[in-house]
Motif scaffolding. Structure first.
Motif, PDB file in Angstrom:
ATOM      1  N   GLU A   1       0.835  -1.213   0.000  1.00  0.00           N
ATOM      2  CA  GLU A   1       0.000   0.000   0.000  1.00  0.00           C
ATOM      3  C   GLU A   1       0.864   1.255   0.000  1.00  0.00           C
ATOM      4  O   GLU A   1       0.626   2.197  -0.750  1.00  0.00           O
ATOM      5  N   MET A   2       1.886   1.241   0.870  1.00  0.00           N
ATOM      6  CA  MET A   2       2.750   2.419   0.996  1.00  0.00           C
ATOM      7  C   MET A   2       3.499   2.699  -0.292  1.00  0.00           C
ATOM      8  O   MET A   2       3.584   3.837  -0.745  1.00  0.00           O
ATOM      9  N   VAL A   3       4.062   1.635  -0.876  1.00  0.00           N
ATOM     10  CA  VAL A   3       4.873   1.816  -2.090  1.00  0.00           C
ATOM     11  C   VAL A   3       3.987   2.276  -3.251  1.00  0.00           C
ATOM     12  O   VAL A   3       4.359   3.181  -4.001  1.00  0.00           O
TER      13      VAL A   3
ATOM     14  N   GLY B   1       2.266   9.239  -6.278  1.00  0.00           N
ATOM     15  CA  GLY B   1       2.604  10.655  -6.112  1.00  0.00           C
ATOM     16  C   GLY B   1       3.748  10.809  -5.134  1.00  0.00           C
ATOM     17  O   GLY B   1       3.519  10.920  -3.926  1.00  0.00           O
ATOM     18  N   PRO B   2       5.001  10.782  -5.610  1.00  0.00           N
ATOM     19  CA  PRO B   2       6.159  10.850  -4.704  1.00  0.00           C
ATOM     20  C   PRO B   2       6.144  12.118  -3.855  1.00  0.00           C
ATOM     21  O   PRO B   2       5.918  13.219  -4.383  1.00  0.00           O
ATOM     22  N   GLN B   3       6.331  11.936  -2.559  1.00  0.00           N
ATOM     23  CA  GLN B   3       6.428  13.093  -1.665  1.00  0.00           C
ATOM     24  C   GLN B   3       7.892  13.372  -1.389  1.00  0.00           C
ATOM     25  O   GLN B   3       8.764  12.601  -1.762  1.00  0.00           O
ATOM     26  N   ASP B   4       8.130  14.481  -0.702  1.00  0.00           N
ATOM     27  CA  ASP B   4       9.509  14.840  -0.373  1.00  0.00           C
ATOM     28  C   ASP B   4      10.075  13.894   0.677  1.00  0.00           C
ATOM     29  O   ASP B   4      11.215  13.462   0.606  1.00  0.00           O
ATOM     30  N   THR B   5       9.248  13.608   1.670  1.00  0.00           N
ATOM     31  CA  THR B   5       9.729  12.721   2.726  1.00  0.00           C
ATOM     32  C   THR B   5       9.245  11.310   2.457  1.00  0.00           C
ATOM     33  O   THR B   5       8.104  11.084   2.087  1.00  0.00           O
TER      34      THR B   5
END
Lengths: 189, 401
Positions: free
Chosen positions: B309-311, B317-321
Motif C-alpha cells: 500500500e505504501m509503495v 505521487g512521490p512526496q519529499d519525505t
C-alpha cells in the motif's frame, strides 16, 4: 438419535466417543508438532538485527518493551578507519573537532574517543549510556566504513515470543537466529 | 563482506603496537532456563492434581498460585506461556521453516495432556494469569446464564483470529493483547495494561473474567477436559443438595439440580435438535462467507500488504519525505512487481485461513446454542467439567466431607 435405545447407554457411548476423539486429537496434534520441534541448538530463539537490512530509523530505541531498549550500538574495530573526523562521532556541521557537546552526534555521550597515534583515534561505546538510537550508526554508514552497528544484547533481551521492535522495523531486519550464531557481528561477516 | 561495509578508509597500519580490543559476548544459558521452566510447570501441575484429587485441599493450590505468579509471572516475565504457545505450534504446523523450540512445544502440550487426564488443573493455579485473578477474587456475583453463554463464544473467536494471524505469519495477537504481561513486567503498552487492570478489578467481584471470556487456551482445555479420564468431585460421599457449593464456585461451573418441566414430548425434542442440526451447517457457511469477505481487510495487518500500500501510494505521487518502510524497500533493491506477487500470496493465504476460521466460528456458535437449548434433568449438584478449573474452593464448603 434413536429413542429406542436406553438413554444411559447412549450417554455412555457419547462419553467414550469423546474420550477417544480427545485422546486421538491430542496424540495427532502432539505427534505432528513434535515432528516440527527443532533441537535446542538449532532452533531460532535469539532476536538479532540483520545489519545488511537495517536503515537506522531509530524505532528500536523506542519500541522495545524494556524501559531502555535492549538494542545497543556495537563497534567492529577491525573495520573502523580510526578517523580523526568520525562521521559517527561528530555532527555533520561540527565547527571544531573537539569534545564540546555541540559537536557530538551521540545524544547521551556514550562514545568515548581516545588518541592512539597520529592520525588515528579509537572509538569505544559505553553501553551503559547507549540507548540504541542509531544516530552514530547512520553517520558512520553514510560517511565512514560502517563499523558501528546496532545489535540486540542477549543479556538485556527478554526474548519475547513476539519481539515488538521486530514488528515495527521498517526493513524487516529483525529475526530470530539460532544459538550457533547468536550474535551477528559486523567484522565476522 | 556485507553490503553496508564500504571501505572508504583503509584499515590503519598502527606503528605504536596498538592491539584491537577483544570482545566476548556471552549468550545467556537459555537451555538451562527452559529445563527449569518445564520442571517447575510439571511440579506445580503435580501439586495441584495431588491437592485436588488426593488431599481435597485448597491450601496447596493457593500456594501454587502464589509461586506461579511469582515465578512464571514476575520473575520470568510471563514469556513464553502456554496461551501464547498456541501461535508457535500453529505457525510451525503450516510453515516448516519456522522453528518450534522444545520448551514451547512442551508448554503447549503438557497442560493439554493433564487436562485430558485430570481436567483443567493447569488453570487452577499453575497458569500465572488464572492464579493472579484467583488471588484477587473476593466475591462471586454470578453472571446470568445467557450472558455467560454468549460471552463464552469470545475465546473461540479470539482463537480463530489468532490462528489466522499466526498461520499467515502476520502477528501474534495473543502476545500483542496480553493483558497481564505488562503488569508482570511493570511496563509496556499503557492501553493493554489498563485493560489488564480493568480485568483484575472485575475479577474481584466475579471469578476469572479473562479465563472464562477471553482465554483461547482455556477454550481448548475446556473442550479437552469435558472428556477427561479422572474427574474432580465436589464430595466423595452423597450430595445432600444443600446449595453451599453453588455460591463458592468462582467460574460458575456447578450446575444446580433441575427438574425438566418444559413439558416437551420426546418427539418434539428430537425435532428441535434436528432443526438445530440443519441450522448448524447453514451457520457455518454463513460465517465462512463473511470471514472470506473481510479477509482482504484482515490482511492489511500484514507487513507485506502494508508495504505494498505504501509503495503504491508513493509511486502514484512521490512526496519529499519517504516513509522508512518505503526507503528500506528501495534500498534493498526490491521492485513493485515482486512485492505485488508476495502481497497476493499473503492475501490468498488470508482468504483460505479466514474461511476455515469462519467455519470454526460458525460451528462454535451453533454448538453453543445447541448446548444451551438441551435441557437435561439433574437430581444433584453437578460439575460442568468444561468450565471447572479444579480450584478446590467448593470442597471446603461441602458439609459431606
Amino acid at each position: 438419535m434413536s429413542d429406542n435405545g436406553n438413554p444411559i447407554k447412549r450417554r455412555e457411548f457419547f462419553r467414550r466417543l469423546g474420550k477417544v476423539l480427545a485422546g486421538g486429537g491430542i496424540v495427532a496434534v502432539g505427534a505432528r508438532s513434535a515432528a516440527n520441534v527443532k533441537s535446542e541448538g538449532k532452533a531460532d530463539l535469539y532476536w538479532q538485527i540483520d545489519h545488511e537490512k537495517c536503515i537506522q530509523c531509530g524505532r528500536c530505541q523506542t519500541s522495545c518493551v524494556m524501559p531502555v531498549s535492549a538494542v545497543r550500538c556495537m563497534h567492529a574495530n577491525k573495520v573502523c578507519g580510526y578517523c580523526d573526523l568520525c562521521g559517527g562521532y561528530y555532527r555533520t556541521n561540527a565547527k571544531e573537532l573537539n569534545t564540546a557537546a555541540e559537536n557530538m552526534l551521540c545524544p547521551t555521550g556514550a562514545i568515548a574517543r581516545k588518541f592512539v597515534e597520529e592520525p588515528y583515534f579509537e572509538y569505544t561505546i559505553d553501553e551503559a549510556l547507549c540507548n540504541g538510537c542509531g544516530k552514530c550508526v547512520k553517520g558512520c554508514s553514510s560517511f565512514g566504513n560502517g563499523s558501528l552497528f546496532l545489535q540486540i544484547r542477549q543479556e538485556l533481551c527478554l526474548g519475547c515470543n513476539e519481539c515488538s521492535i521486530a514488528k515495527v522495523c521498517p526493513s524487516g531486519a529483525i529475526h530470530r537466529v539460532s544459538y550457533e550464531d547468536a550474535y551477528k557481528f559486523k567484522d565476522q561477516a | 563482506m556485507s553490503r553496508l561495509l564500504v571501505n572508504r578508509f583503509p584499515r590503519p597500519d598502527f606503528e605504536s603496537g596498538y592491539l584491537y580490543p577483544e570482545y566476548s559476548y556471552a549468550v545467556p544459558n537459555e537451555m538451562l532456563w527452559d529445563i527449569i521452566d518445564v520442571t517447575v510447570l510439571l511440579i506445580l501441575l503435580g501439586i495441584v492434581t495431588w491437592a485436588a484429587f488426593r488431599k481435597r485441599m485448597r491450601m496447596p493450590i493457593l500456594a501454587v498460585s502464589v509461586v506461579s505468579v511469582g515465578y512464571f509471572g514476575f520473575f520470568r516475565g510471563g514469556c513464553v506461556c502456554s496461551i501464547g504457545s498456541i501461535q508457535n505450534v500453529a505457525l510451525a504446523f503450516v510453515d516448516p521453516s519456522y522453528s518450534l523450540s522444545l520448551a514451547v512445544f512442551l508448554f503447549f502440550i503438557i497442560p493439554i495432556v493433564f487436562a485430558f487426564l485430570f481436567g483443567r488443573v493447569f488453570c487452577a493455579g499453575v497458569c500465572p494469569f488464572g492464579a493472579l485473578q484467583d488471588l484477587v477474587n473476593v466475591k462471586n456475583f454470578r453472571i446470568s446464564r445467557p450472558v455467560a453463554g454468549a460471552l463464552s463464544v469470545i475465546p473461540w473467536i479470539y482463537l480463530a483470529f489468532t490462528l489466522i494471524y499466526a498461520m499467515t505469519r502476520t502477528r501474534f495477537l495473543i502476545c500483542k493483547f496480553d493483558p497481564f504481561i505488562g503488569i508482570f513486567r511493570l511496563g509496556g503498552d499503557i492501553g493493554v495494561i489498563g485493560f489488564g487492570i480493568v480485568l483484575l478489578l472485575m475479577s474481584i467481584f466475579t471469578g476469572r473474567p479473562f479465563c472464562r471470556f477471553l482465554c483461547p487456551y482455556g477454550a481448548i482445555l475446556d473442550l479437552v477436559s469435558r472428556a477427561s479420564i479422572f474427574k474432580v468431585r465436589i464430595t466423595p460421599k452423597r450430595c445432600i443438595c444443600c446449595d453451599l457449593c453453588h455460591d463458592s464456585c468462582p467460574v460458575d461451573a456447578i450446575k444446580a439440580p433441575y427438574g425438566n418441566k418444559t413439558g416437551e414430548t420426546p418427539a418434539e425434542g428430537v425435532r428441535r435438535v434436528v432443526a438445530y442440526m440443519v441450522a448448524l451447517p447453514l451457520l457455518m457457511v454463513a460465517c465462512a462467507l463473511m470471514m472470506r469477505w473481510i479477509a482482504p481487510d484482515l490482511a492489511r495487518a500484514n507487513s507485506e500488504v502494508r508495504l505494498h500500500e505504501m509503495v503504491t501510494a508513493y509511486e502514484a505521487g512521490p512526496q519529499d519525505t519517504m516513509e522508512p518502510e518505503v526507503e528500506a524497500f528501495y534500498s534493498q533493491g526490491r521492485n513493485l512487481a515482486e512485492l505485488e506477487t508476495s502481497r497476493n500470496l499473503v492475501v490468498s493465504k488470508f482468504r483460505f485461513y479466514s474461511t476455515l476460521a469462519g467455519i470454526l466460528i460458525g460451528l462454535v456458535i451453533g454448538l453453543k446454542l445447541l448446548e444451551m437449548s438441551l435441557k437435561r434433568g439433574r437430581k444433584e449438584y453437578e460439575i460442568d467439567y468444561g468450565r471447572c478449573v479444579a480450584c478446590a474452593k467448593c470442597f471446603d464448603y461441602c458439609p459431606q466431607k
